[in-house]
Design a protein around this motif. Structure first.
Motif, PDB file in Angstrom:
ATOM      1  N   SER A  49     -49.964 -37.715 -14.596  1.00 48.72           N
ATOM      2  CA  SER A  49     -50.869 -38.853 -14.884  1.00 48.72           C
ATOM      3  C   SER A  49     -51.170 -38.971 -13.040  1.00 48.72           C
TER       4      SER A  49
ATOM      5  N   LEU B  37     -54.766 -41.905 -15.718  1.00 54.54           N
ATOM      6  CA  LEU B  37     -54.945 -42.766 -16.512  1.00 54.54           C
ATOM      7  C   LEU B  37     -55.635 -41.770 -17.441  1.00 54.54           C
TER       8      LEU B  37
ATOM      9  N   TYR C 184     -55.212 -39.315 -20.685  1.00 51.86           N
ATOM     10  CA  TYR C 184     -53.828 -39.577 -21.831  1.00 51.86           C
ATOM     11  C   TYR C 184     -55.035 -40.914 -22.029  1.00 51.86           C
ATOM     12  N   GLN C 185     -55.916 -41.462 -22.118  1.00 48.72           N
ATOM     13  CA  GLN C 185     -57.157 -42.372 -22.800  1.00 48.72           C
ATOM     14  C   GLN C 185     -57.605 -42.236 -23.566  1.00 48.72           C
TER      15      GLN C 185
ATOM     16  N   LEU D 195     -48.380 -44.712 -20.601  1.00 44.50           N
ATOM     17  CA  LEU D 195     -49.705 -44.034 -20.554  1.00 44.50           C
ATOM     18  C   LEU D 195     -50.831 -44.642 -21.041  1.00 44.50           C
TER      19      LEU D 195
END
Length: 193
Positions: free
Chosen positions: A98, A107, A110-111, A141
């Motif tokens: 992260s 981020l 994790y998107q 996240l």
């Protein structure tokens, strides 16, 4: 076919969660997922330290993991429970992935990800106290964690000693089918003009 990154939050050789993630990977492939199974032992990372990051930048293994996360549509994670929470290995991995790097938000890996979370313990709780903590971190996240989850109590007697399969796989199979269907549906919706 959704691309799914799978790993265990334990690197102990005989870990129940390493056994569980292998069973889950087989079930996910049978449900139509394109699964990449990794072992976090192959990606050793120092304990996160902001001074170390400032001095040395992002460790090579954190960069490799970031790339893997970005290449996949979903996450399949099996984790033990340590003191009613996540093990340090898993938390440290998620934290390093992260981190912002070369102007890219931390981020990004994790998107638009979907996750299914699993836990196995030899005790009666089956990781139920850890799963909300993992869910909270992933949600923070930006990961869409499926409402369902899989908790395996008495893991020491839950696997067939002959072939390593789960003796009662129905709940696990339902969860991974949901992971494949949800990830596929979201990808199709994102492709619509």
């Amino acid at each position: 076919m959704p691309k799914i990154l799978a790993f265990s939050g334990s690197i102990r050789r005989d870990s129940w969660n390493r056994k569980l993630i292998r069973v889950a990977v087989d079930a996910t492939r049978a449900a139509g997922g394109d699964v990449t199974l990794i072992d976090l032992a192959d990606y050793p990372l120092p304990l996160y330290n902001g001074d170390l990051e400032e001095r040395d930048g992002l460790p090579d293994n954190a960069q490799r993991l970031k790339a893997l996360f970005k290449e996949h549509d979903a996450l399949l994670i099996a984790s033990p429970e340590y003191n009613s929470s996540m093990p340090p290995l898993l938390k440290n991995t998620l934290d390093w992935v992260s981190r912002e790097w070369q102007g890219e938000s931390g981020l990004v890996p994790y998107q638009n990800k979907v996750a299914a979370i699993l836990a196995a313990t030899p005790g009666t709780f089956g990781g139920m106290r850890m799963l909300p903590h993992l869910r909270q971190v992933l949600n923070t996240l930006g990961v869409l964690v499926l409402p369902g989850q899989f908790s395996l109590a008495h893991a020491d007697t839950a696997f067939d000693p002959e072939n390593g399969a789960l003796k009662s796989p129905a709940r696990l199979h339902a969860l991974v089918v949901d992971l494949v269907r949800t990830t596929t549906a979201l990808a199709r919706a994102a492709d619509q003009p």
